[in-house]
Write a protein that holds these residues in place. Structure first.
Motif, mmCIF file in Angstrom:
data_model
loop_
_atom_site.group_PDB
_atom_site.id
_atom_site.type_symbol
_atom_site.label_atom_id
_atom_site.label_comp_id
_atom_site.label_asym_id
_atom_site.label_seq_id
_atom_site.Cartn_x
_atom_site.Cartn_y
_atom_site.Cartn_z
ATOM 1 N N LYS A 1 -12.688 -4.196 14.638
ATOM 2 C CA LYS A 1 -11.487 -3.354 14.567
ATOM 3 C C LYS A 1 -11.149 -2.970 13.374
ATOM 4 C CE LYS A 1 -6.929 -3.248 16.790
ATOM 5 N NZ LYS A 1 -6.281 -2.574 15.302
ATOM 6 N N ASP A 2 -11.319 -3.952 12.255
ATOM 7 C CA ASP A 2 -11.173 -3.867 10.776
ATOM 8 C C ASP A 2 -11.818 -2.648 10.585
ATOM 9 O OD1 ASP A 2 -9.613 -5.903 11.091
ATOM 10 O OD2 ASP A 2 -11.012 -7.282 10.392
ATOM 11 N N ILE A 3 -12.958 -2.501 10.873
ATOM 12 C CA ILE A 3 -14.000 -1.312 10.400
ATOM 13 C C ILE A 3 -13.342 -0.185 10.767
ATOM 14 C CG2 ILE A 3 -16.256 -0.007 10.680
ATOM 15 C CD1 ILE A 3 -17.547 -3.017 10.732
ATOM 16 N N VAL A 4 -12.853 0.100 12.183
ATOM 17 C CA VAL A 4 -12.164 1.183 12.349
ATOM 18 C C VAL A 4 -11.083 1.657 12.053
ATOM 19 C CG1 VAL A 4 -11.329 2.344 14.585
ATOM 20 C CG2 VAL A 4 -13.564 0.935 15.078
ATOM 21 N N ASP A 5 -10.090 0.757 11.706
ATOM 22 C CA ASP A 5 -8.863 0.878 11.036
ATOM 23 C C ASP A 5 -8.914 1.474 9.365
ATOM 24 O OD1 ASP A 5 -7.714 0.064 13.217
ATOM 25 O OD2 ASP A 5 -7.137 -1.903 12.526
ATOM 26 N N GLN B 1 -11.694 3.044 8.346
ATOM 27 C CA GLN B 1 -12.132 4.256 8.503
ATOM 28 C C GLN B 1 -10.970 5.510 8.795
ATOM 29 O OE1 GLN B 1 -15.170 5.320 7.872
ATOM 30 N NE2 GLN B 1 -14.897 7.551 8.218
ATOM 31 N N LYS B 2 -10.215 5.145 9.554
ATOM 32 C CA LYS B 2 -8.952 5.798 10.021
ATOM 33 C C LYS B 2 -7.830 5.843 8.804
ATOM 34 C CE LYS B 2 -9.707 5.614 15.045
ATOM 35 N NZ LYS B 2 -8.959 4.896 16.274
ATOM 36 N N GLY B 3 -7.925 4.992 7.868
ATOM 37 C CA GLY B 3 -6.803 4.725 7.111
ATOM 38 C C GLY B 3 -5.800 4.371 7.680
ATOM 39 N N TYR B 4 -5.813 3.508 8.673
ATOM 40 C CA TYR B 4 -4.554 2.870 9.400
ATOM 41 C C TYR B 4 -4.050 1.650 8.681
ATOM 42 C CZ TYR B 4 -2.017 0.648 13.221
ATOM 43 O OH TYR B 4 -1.172 -0.272 13.818
ATOM 44 N N ILE B 5 -2.890 1.706 8.335
ATOM 45 C CA ILE B 5 -2.591 0.199 7.500
ATOM 46 C C ILE B 5 -1.474 -0.250 8.656
ATOM 47 C CG2 ILE B 5 -1.163 -0.714 5.694
ATOM 48 C CD1 ILE B 5 -2.068 1.848 4.078
ATOM 49 N N GLY B 6 -2.174 -1.451 9.396
ATOM 50 C CA GLY B 6 -1.398 -1.712 10.614
ATOM 51 C C GLY B 6 -2.137 -3.087 10.880
ATOM 52 N N GLY B 7 -1.537 -3.696 12.247
ATOM 53 C CA GLY B 7 -2.301 -4.895 12.715
ATOM 54 C C GLY B 7 -1.745 -6.222 12.117
ATOM 55 N N GLU B 8 -2.355 -7.198 12.558
ATOM 56 C CA GLU B 8 -2.030 -8.805 12.249
ATOM 57 C C GLU B 8 -2.676 -8.994 10.702
ATOM 58 O OE1 GLU B 8 -1.376 -12.237 14.633
ATOM 59 O OE2 GLU B 8 -3.447 -12.754 14.054
ATOM 60 N N PHE B 9 -1.857 -9.389 9.863
ATOM 61 C CA PHE B 9 -2.570 -9.843 8.728
ATOM 62 C C PHE B 9 -1.905 -11.110 8.280
ATOM 63 C CE2 PHE B 9 -3.022 -9.978 3.884
ATOM 64 C CZ PHE B 9 -4.448 -9.293 4.133
ATOM 65 N N LYS B 10 -2.944 -12.253 8.152
ATOM 66 C CA LYS B 10 -2.365 -13.500 7.793
ATOM 67 C C LYS B 10 -2.621 -13.861 6.368
ATOM 68 C CE LYS B 10 -3.121 -15.750 12.213
ATOM 69 N NZ LYS B 10 -3.681 -17.069 12.883
ATOM 70 N N ILE C 1 -5.916 -13.505 -3.586
ATOM 71 C CA ILE C 1 -7.348 -13.776 -3.323
ATOM 72 C C ILE C 1 -7.832 -13.531 -1.765
ATOM 73 C CG2 ILE C 1 -7.157 -15.504 -5.145
ATOM 74 C CD1 ILE C 1 -7.011 -17.686 -2.997
ATOM 75 N N TYR C 2 -8.924 -13.218 -1.527
ATOM 76 C CA TYR C 2 -9.472 -13.072 -0.311
ATOM 77 C C TYR C 2 -10.738 -13.390 -0.345
ATOM 78 C CZ TYR C 2 -10.222 -8.521 -2.514
ATOM 79 O OH TYR C 2 -10.512 -7.519 -3.224
ATOM 80 N N SER C 3 -11.435 -13.432 0.818
ATOM 81 C CA SER C 3 -13.208 -13.717 1.070
ATOM 82 C C SER C 3 -13.580 -12.208 0.645
ATOM 83 C CB SER C 3 -13.320 -13.755 2.554
ATOM 84 O OG SER C 3 -14.764 -13.954 2.793
ATOM 85 N N LYS C 4 -14.923 -12.496 -0.174
ATOM 86 C CA LYS C 4 -15.577 -11.324 -0.307
ATOM 87 C C LYS C 4 -16.267 -10.776 0.868
ATOM 88 C CE LYS C 4 -17.047 -12.753 -5.137
ATOM 89 N NZ LYS C 4 -18.048 -13.043 -5.693
ATOM 90 N N LYS C 5 -16.092 -11.248 2.024
ATOM 91 C CA LYS C 5 -16.406 -10.560 3.232
ATOM 92 C C LYS C 5 -15.319 -9.700 3.870
ATOM 93 C CE LYS C 5 -20.021 -13.903 4.373
ATOM 94 N NZ LYS C 5 -20.559 -15.030 5.388
ATOM 95 N N GLU C 6 -13.914 -9.901 3.370
ATOM 96 C CA GLU C 6 -12.902 -9.358 4.114
ATOM 97 C C GLU C 6 -12.885 -7.943 4.082
ATOM 98 O OE1 GLU C 6 -9.567 -8.951 5.695
ATOM 99 O OE2 GLU C 6 -10.115 -11.102 5.393
ATOM 100 N N LEU C 7 -12.508 -7.325 5.204
ATOM 101 C CA LEU C 7 -12.562 -6.006 5.632
ATOM 102 C C LEU C 7 -11.198 -5.128 5.745
ATOM 103 C CD1 LEU C 7 -15.441 -5.644 8.297
ATOM 104 C CD2 LEU C 7 -15.474 -5.079 5.836
ATOM 105 N N LYS C 8 -10.168 -5.936 5.586
ATOM 106 C CA LYS C 8 -8.829 -5.489 5.701
ATOM 107 C C LYS C 8 -8.329 -4.963 3.884
ATOM 108 C CE LYS C 8 -7.696 -8.003 9.665
ATOM 109 N NZ LYS C 8 -6.717 -8.820 10.524
ATOM 110 N N LEU C 9 -9.218 -4.337 3.445
ATOM 111 C CA LEU C 9 -8.939 -4.055 2.080
ATOM 112 C C LEU C 9 -7.856 -3.187 1.878
ATOM 113 C CD1 LEU C 9 -12.701 -3.597 0.537
ATOM 114 C CD2 LEU C 9 -11.255 -5.948 0.608
#
Length: 316
Positions: free
Chosen positions: A79-83, A85-94, A275-283
């Motif tokens: 889902k992060d990949i799709v968001d 791609q769409k430029g969507y800034i939303g969803g849960e973020f801890k 800071i965040y994981s280098k694997k993080e996709l919610k950039l």
């Protein structure tokens, strides 16, 4: 085997209790128990030792939980990949924040961020640096705000600002008469410096600052507390001086500010980073956070000539 079953397993492993795990997963306890039992029957093993209180993982269960973390985390990245791609800034973020930063920084940016990005469900958790590193590596936090550098190969750090240390000196100490401090001045007051308790990285910032000048070891510091507010009260009682992060001093009363002493340049400071994981996709959300925080902090902290001290506990 399903992602949902693995999520239930992780919840029980974390809470060591089926009822609590079910509450966290928003399902009934029988439903959660049945799904875990079905998974155990499919695998032909026991993941949990239910005879122990609290519930414990079996030896093979420990290995399964580690793999389940990877699978669940990676599945969420679709889902992060799709968001992204769409430029969507939303969803849960801890996001985790260390205790010595949370009270001052969070009120500065939270309102602005929520107004600008209302579709982001920002979940804020307070953790120590050690906990934050573990949670990021386990995929249980998307990002965090902490003192850096941390020297973790798997974690990326984006510097937000540099925050100088400020001395808080009661009137009964000779140091009160100094208009400006040098790090060497701490030597004359080394037995009267009040510190945060162990577990706070700001404590290690100060200890490392003193050790770098050959001023002291930890045995000099006798009185410790879990909060800056308590340290300030102890100082006001004449029990010693303390060091505070600059942002913590902005809302102090004018009377209290008379006891503050800045250090001469280059000012001893801490580096505060996102800071965040280098694997993080919610950039896209990370970039939004960075921009929001930078915007509000820019006016509050304008120091340039600083000297960074490490937040890592040095080995004896």
């Amino acid at each position: 085997m399903t992602i949902t079953q693995l999520q239930y397993v992780l919840a029980v492993a974390e809470n060591k209790n089926f009822t609590l795990a079910a509450e966290k997963c928003f399902v009934t306890q029988p439903t959660l128990s049945m799904q875990i039992q079905k998974l155990e029957e499919e695998l032909g093993i026991q993941i949990f030792d239910r005879s122990k209180k609290p519930i414990q993982l079996t030896d093979v269960g420990v290995q399964i939980v580690e793999q389940a973390k990877n699978i669940v985390n990676e599945s969420g990245r679709i889902k992060d990949i799709v968001d992204q791609q769409k430029g969507y800034i939303g969803g849960e973020f801890k996001i985790g924040i260390i205790p010595t930063i949370m009270p001052t920084l969070l009120p500065m940016f939270m309102s602005n961020f929520i107004k600008k990005y209302p579709k982001v469900n920002l979940i804020i958790e307070e953790h120590t640096t050690e906990e934050i590193i573990r949670l990021i590596k386990n995929g249980q936090l998307d990002a965090a705000i902490a003192a850096t550098p941390l020297n973790e190969d798997s974690i990326k750090e984006i510097v937000l600002y540099y925050e100088p240390f400020v001395a808080y000196v009661p009137e009964n100490m000779d140091a009160y008469n100094k208009k400006e401090f040098e790090v060497e001045d701490l030597e004359h007051n080394i037995d009267n410096i009040l510190l945060l308790q162990d577990g706070h990285c700001f404590r290690h910032n100060i200890l490392n600052l003193c050790k770098a000048k050959g001023l002291s070891n930890e045995n000099h510091f006798q009185i410790e507390s879990g909060s800056f507010e308590t340290l300030i009260k102890l100082a006001d009682e004449g029990l010693g001086m303390t060091l505070l992060p600059y942002l913590h001093t902005l809302d102090m009363s004018e009377r209290a500010k008379q006891k503050l002493r800045q250090f001469k340049e280059p000012r001893p400071s801490r580096e505060v980073s996102l800071i965040y994981s280098k694997k993080e996709l919610k950039l896209h959300i990370i970039e939004a956070l960075k921009a929001t925080i930078a915007g509000v902090v820019k006016g509050a902290i304008t120091f340039q000539d600083v000297k960074i001290t490490s937040p890592l506990q040095q080995k004896k």
